[in-house]
Design an enzyme around this catalytic site. Structure first.
Site, PDB file in Angstrom:
ATOM      1  N   ASN A   1       0.880  -1.176   0.000  1.00 33.56           N
ATOM      2  CA  ASN A   1       0.000   0.000   0.000  1.00 33.56           C
ATOM      3  C   ASN A   1       0.910   1.217   0.000  1.00 33.56           C
ATOM      4  O   ASN A   1       1.482   1.576   1.029  1.00 33.56           O
ATOM      5  CB  ASN A   1      -0.898  -0.040   1.231  1.00 33.56           C
ATOM      6  CG  ASN A   1      -1.890   1.119   1.260  1.00 33.56           C
ATOM      7  OD1 ASN A   1      -1.798   2.051   0.458  1.00 33.56           O
ATOM      8  ND2 ASN A   1      -2.819   1.056   2.186  1.00 33.56           N
TER       9      ASN A   1
ATOM     10  N   ARG B   1      -2.472  -1.958  -3.626  1.00 34.40           N
ATOM     11  CA  ARG B   1      -3.657  -1.127  -3.484  1.00 34.40           C
ATOM     12  C   ARG B   1      -3.537   0.061  -4.437  1.00 34.40           C
ATOM     13  O   ARG B   1      -2.527   0.777  -4.415  1.00 34.40           O
ATOM     14  CB  ARG B   1      -3.777  -0.618  -2.051  1.00 34.40           C
ATOM     15  CG  ARG B   1      -4.895   0.379  -1.914  1.00 34.40           C
ATOM     16  CD  ARG B   1      -5.042   0.869  -0.495  1.00 34.40           C
ATOM     17  NE  ARG B   1      -6.191   1.730  -0.412  1.00 34.40           N
ATOM     18  CZ  ARG B   1      -6.176   2.967   0.112  1.00 34.40           C
ATOM     19  NH1 ARG B   1      -5.071   3.444   0.645  1.00 34.40           N
ATOM     20  NH2 ARG B   1      -7.272   3.677   0.133  1.00 34.40           N
TER      21      ARG B   1
ATOM     22  N   HIS C   1     -13.084   2.921  -0.666  1.00 30.84           N
ATOM     23  CA  HIS C   1     -13.110   1.907   0.412  1.00 30.84           C
ATOM     24  C   HIS C   1     -13.712   0.590  -0.078  1.00 30.84           C
ATOM     25  O   HIS C   1     -14.195  -0.221   0.726  1.00 30.84           O
ATOM     26  CB  HIS C   1     -13.963   2.370   1.625  1.00 30.84           C
ATOM     27  CG  HIS C   1     -13.326   3.407   2.478  1.00 30.84           C
ATOM     28  ND1 HIS C   1     -14.079   4.292   3.222  1.00 30.84           N
ATOM     29  CD2 HIS C   1     -12.040   3.685   2.753  1.00 30.84           C
ATOM     30  CE1 HIS C   1     -13.272   5.095   3.895  1.00 30.84           C
ATOM     31  NE2 HIS C   1     -12.026   4.744   3.624  1.00 30.84           N
TER      32      HIS C   1
ATOM     33  N   ASN D   1     -10.606   7.043   9.848  1.00 31.62           N
ATOM     34  CA  ASN D   1     -10.333   8.459   9.660  1.00 31.62           C
ATOM     35  C   ASN D   1     -11.120   8.969   8.463  1.00 31.62           C
ATOM     36  O   ASN D   1     -11.783   9.987   8.514  1.00 31.62           O
ATOM     37  CB  ASN D   1      -8.849   8.653   9.436  1.00 31.62           C
ATOM     38  CG  ASN D   1      -8.271   9.565  10.469  1.00 31.62           C
ATOM     39  OD1 ASN D   1      -8.949  10.498  10.906  1.00 31.62           O
ATOM     40  ND2 ASN D   1      -7.047   9.308  10.856  1.00 31.62           N
TER      41      ASN D   1
ATOM     42  N   ARG E   1     -12.360  15.532   6.999  1.00 35.62           N
ATOM     43  CA  ARG E   1     -13.132  15.942   5.815  1.00 35.62           C
ATOM     44  C   ARG E   1     -14.566  16.280   6.195  1.00 35.62           C
ATOM     45  O   ARG E   1     -15.166  15.622   7.038  1.00 35.62           O
ATOM     46  CB  ARG E   1     -13.169  14.819   4.776  1.00 35.62           C
ATOM     47  CG  ARG E   1     -11.821  14.429   4.236  1.00 35.62           C
ATOM     48  CD  ARG E   1     -11.981  13.424   3.081  1.00 35.62           C
ATOM     49  NE  ARG E   1     -10.723  12.754   2.822  1.00 35.62           N
ATOM     50  CZ  ARG E   1     -10.561  11.434   2.834  1.00 35.62           C
ATOM     51  NH1 ARG E   1     -11.578  10.624   3.073  1.00 35.62           N
ATOM     52  NH2 ARG E   1      -9.376  10.909   2.599  1.00 35.62           N
TER      53      ARG E   1
ATOM     54  N   ASP F   1      -9.487  12.452  16.381  1.00 37.50           N
ATOM     55  CA  ASP F   1      -9.541  11.181  17.112  1.00 37.50           C
ATOM     56  C   ASP F   1     -10.742  11.174  18.049  1.00 37.50           C
ATOM     57  O   ASP F   1     -10.853  12.011  18.947  1.00 37.50           O
ATOM     58  CB  ASP F   1      -8.243  10.959  17.891  1.00 37.50           C
ATOM     59  CG  ASP F   1      -8.129   9.500  18.332  1.00 37.50           C
ATOM     60  OD1 ASP F   1      -9.116   8.950  18.868  1.00 37.50           O
ATOM     61  OD2 ASP F   1      -7.051   8.927  18.137  1.00 37.50           O
TER      62      ASP F   1
ATOM     63  N   GLU G   1      -8.147  -5.121   4.926  1.00 32.68           N
ATOM     64  CA  GLU G   1      -7.997  -4.794   3.511  1.00 32.68           C
ATOM     65  C   GLU G   1      -6.803  -5.519   2.890  1.00 32.68           C
ATOM     66  O   GLU G   1      -6.848  -5.910   1.731  1.00 32.68           O
ATOM     67  CB  GLU G   1      -7.861  -3.271   3.347  1.00 32.68           C
ATOM     68  CG  GLU G   1      -9.198  -2.571   3.604  1.00 32.68           C
ATOM     69  CD  GLU G   1      -9.080  -1.067   3.793  1.00 32.68           C
ATOM     70  OE1 GLU G   1      -8.708  -0.656   4.908  1.00 32.68           O
ATOM     71  OE2 GLU G   1      -9.360  -0.336   2.853  1.00 32.68           O
TER      72      GLU G   1
HETATM   73  P1  ADP Z   1      -7.674   5.007   8.716  1.00 33.92           P
HETATM   74  O1  ADP Z   1      -8.875   5.534   7.999  1.00 33.92           O
HETATM   75  O2  ADP Z   1      -6.582   6.003   8.852  1.00 33.92           O
HETATM   76  O3  ADP Z   1      -7.237   3.626   8.277  1.00 33.92           O
HETATM   77  P2  ADP Z   1      -8.628   3.718  11.156  1.00 33.92           P
HETATM   78  O4  ADP Z   1      -9.636   2.812  10.559  1.00 33.92           O
HETATM   79  O5  ADP Z   1      -7.437   3.113  11.797  1.00 33.92           O
HETATM   80  O6  ADP Z   1      -8.175   4.869  10.186  1.00 33.92           O
HETATM   81  O7  ADP Z   1      -9.377   4.641  12.238  1.00 33.92           O
HETATM   82  C1  ADP Z   1      -8.686   5.602  12.966  1.00 33.92           C
HETATM   83  C2  ADP Z   1      -9.652   6.321  13.882  1.00 33.92           C
HETATM   84  O8  ADP Z   1     -10.353   5.361  14.664  1.00 33.92           O
HETATM   85  C3  ADP Z   1      -8.987   7.224  14.898  1.00 33.92           C
HETATM   86  O9  ADP Z   1      -8.754   8.512  14.376  1.00 33.92           O
HETATM   87  C4  ADP Z   1     -10.014   7.269  16.021  1.00 33.92           C
HETATM   88  O10 ADP Z   1     -10.933   8.309  15.781  1.00 33.92           O
HETATM   89  C5  ADP Z   1     -10.735   5.952  15.893  1.00 33.92           C
HETATM   90  N1  ADP Z   1     -10.397   5.026  16.981  1.00 33.92           N
HETATM   91  C6  ADP Z   1      -9.372   4.164  17.047  1.00 33.92           C
HETATM   92  N2  ADP Z   1      -9.399   3.478  18.208  1.00 33.92           N
HETATM   93  C7  ADP Z   1     -10.477   3.918  18.887  1.00 33.92           C
HETATM   94  C8  ADP Z   1     -11.063   3.622  20.160  1.00 33.92           C
HETATM   95  N3  ADP Z   1     -10.543   2.710  20.963  1.00 33.92           N
HETATM   96  N4  ADP Z   1     -12.176   4.294  20.501  1.00 33.92           N
HETATM   97  C9  ADP Z   1     -12.715   5.214  19.682  1.00 33.92           C
HETATM   98  N5  ADP Z   1     -12.220   5.539  18.492  1.00 33.92           N
HETATM   99  C10 ADP Z   1     -11.114   4.909  18.091  1.00 33.92           C
END
Ligand code: ADP
Length: 408
Positions: free
Chosen positions: A8, A101, A190, A221, A251, A292, A394
């Protein structure tokens, strides 16, 4: 062993994962980053196999190296060196194929595709539609083909799964000639995750994919939701770019496009400023100062009203899409949540679905709050709609698709 390497690639970094497709176990993974900076960084993690394998001494061990990594080709050499010194040995277990990817396949690529010089040209040409992603994905492909010249390389597109959208779903209501000239339509993203999650969910509930109406919320995210009928994507929230749809980490998701005209006229923001504004400084960051959700939750607990509003806006949008997609599908059999937020934030799942009792959706509070990992049911036994948490993978999906093309 049947190892497949998954890449990726971003503009200044790439992630990789070596997966044994006989067991679907990850053998090693890594991240090469800060490519082009004075000092780059490479992390390589080796996972001990089940049983007494040749790398059994490396129990989930990660080694980090810091060194200059001028370009992607140098990055792949660093990766090869890491495999050579920390294992598993690529001499003993060479990958039989490499999966890549690729974010944008336009309307051209609707399935995983063997990389040829012509396919590379097409991916490059599609950079018009994905200027941040496709050139970076292609840089990874070019460098990986140098590192592994003798095995098939397969491109797996984020957009491919959504090529089943009907014209009335992917068409924007703008001048048809302008749209055609600039290839403006909804593509959806996605797709690899939505496909993996919907197929995993069908297997988990023990019903044929073909019989199921599903809604998948991929909330990371970046965030998107897809309606899937009989295994085919029929509606998805991301559009011409990943900016459309749900509220995301940085976004805005859906917004009246006239806001942009207004800001351009009144605030002096340029087109690039506006792009940056909606893609990087909006969403949860724009509303509450953090992308986050854990920070947002902590801020809400401390009485922060901005964080409260951000959370409410986020959930309101999820609910609106859930309702719309239930209407489009004529009801659902399964609703799944995946990715960072979807897998880890029970309060989001509950709030998103709590008004949908009329459509047969009933969340079981205890099941939803349980902190176990892995695929699980969070609806009540009486719920007509089965609601699941499904961890996405993925890389595994890319490896599966890569293997199917390599073996064809
Ligand atoms: P990406 O889209 O970058 O692959 P992820 O699927 O890893 O992202 O999601 C990241 C987001 O998931 C973080 O920014 C946060 O908002 C959320 N996140 C991760 N762990 C937790 C948790 N334990 N509780 C709540 N939200 C979480």
């Amino acid at each position: 062993m049947t190892p497949v390497l998954v890449i990726n690639s971003g503009s200044s970094s790439f992630k990789y994962q070596l997966i044994d497709m006989e067991t679907e176990a990850t053998l090693a993974s890594g991240l090469v980053e800060r490519i082009g900076d004075p000092l780059g960084e490479a992390k390589h993690t080796v996972f001990a196999p089940q049983g007494d394998g040749p790398v059994a001494t490396f129990l989930d061990a990660t080694r980090t190296r810091e060194l200059p990594i001028p370009d992607h080709t140098a990055g792949f050499q660093v990766m090869l060196d890491a495999f050579a010194s920390d294992g598993p040995s690529l001499q003993d277990h060479p990958p039989i194929a490499v999966g890549h990817r690729v974010v944008h396949g336009g309307a051209r690529f609707f399935e995983p595709t063997l990389v040829t010089p012509l396919v590379e040209i097409n991916i490059d040409e599609l950079s018009v539609l994905a200027p941040l992603h496709n050139p970076a994905n292609l840089a990874g492909i070019v460098a990986a083909r140098k590192a592994f010249p003798d095995v098939p390389h397969v491109a797996v597109f984020d957009t491919a799964f959504h090529q089943t959208l009907a014209p009335e779903v992917f068409t924007y209501a703008i001048d048809a000639d302008v749209a055609a000239a600039h290839r403006i339509r909804r593509y959806g993203f996605h797709g690899t995750s939505h496909k993996f999650v919907s197929e995993t969910a069908a297997a988990f509930v023990g019903r044929p994919l073909e019989d199921l109406k599903q809604i998948v919320f991929h909330l990371g995210n970046g965030a998107s939701v897809t309606a899937i009928d009989g295994g085919r994507s029929v509606e998805t929230s991301m559009g011409f770019t990943p900016l459309e749809g749900l509220v995301m980490g940085t976004r805005s998701g859906d917004i009246d496009p006239a806001v942009l005209f207004h800001l351009a006229r009144r605030s002096g923001m340029s087109i690039d400023d506006l792009d940056d504004f909606l893609n990087k400084r909006s969403g949860m960051v724009g509303l509450a100062g953090s992308n986050d959700l854990r920070d947002i939750r902590a801020a809400i607990a401390a009485g922060d009203q901005r964080a409260r509003l951000a959370f409410d806006v986020y959930v309101h949008r999820l609910r609106a899409y859930a309702g719309a997609y239930l209407a489009q599908l004529g009801g659902a059999d399964v609703i799944s949540f995946t990715a960072g937020v979807g897998e880890n934030a029970p309060y989001v799942r509950e709030r998103a679905l709590e008004t949908l009792g009329f459509a047969g959706v009933e969340i079981d509070h205890e099941r939803n709050m349980a902190t176990e990992r892995g695929i699980r049911i969070i609806s009540t036994d009486a719920s007509a709609v089965t609601v699941l948490v499904v961890p996405t993978d993925e890389e595994l999906e890319i490896a599966r698709q890569t293997l199917s093309v390599a073996r064809a």
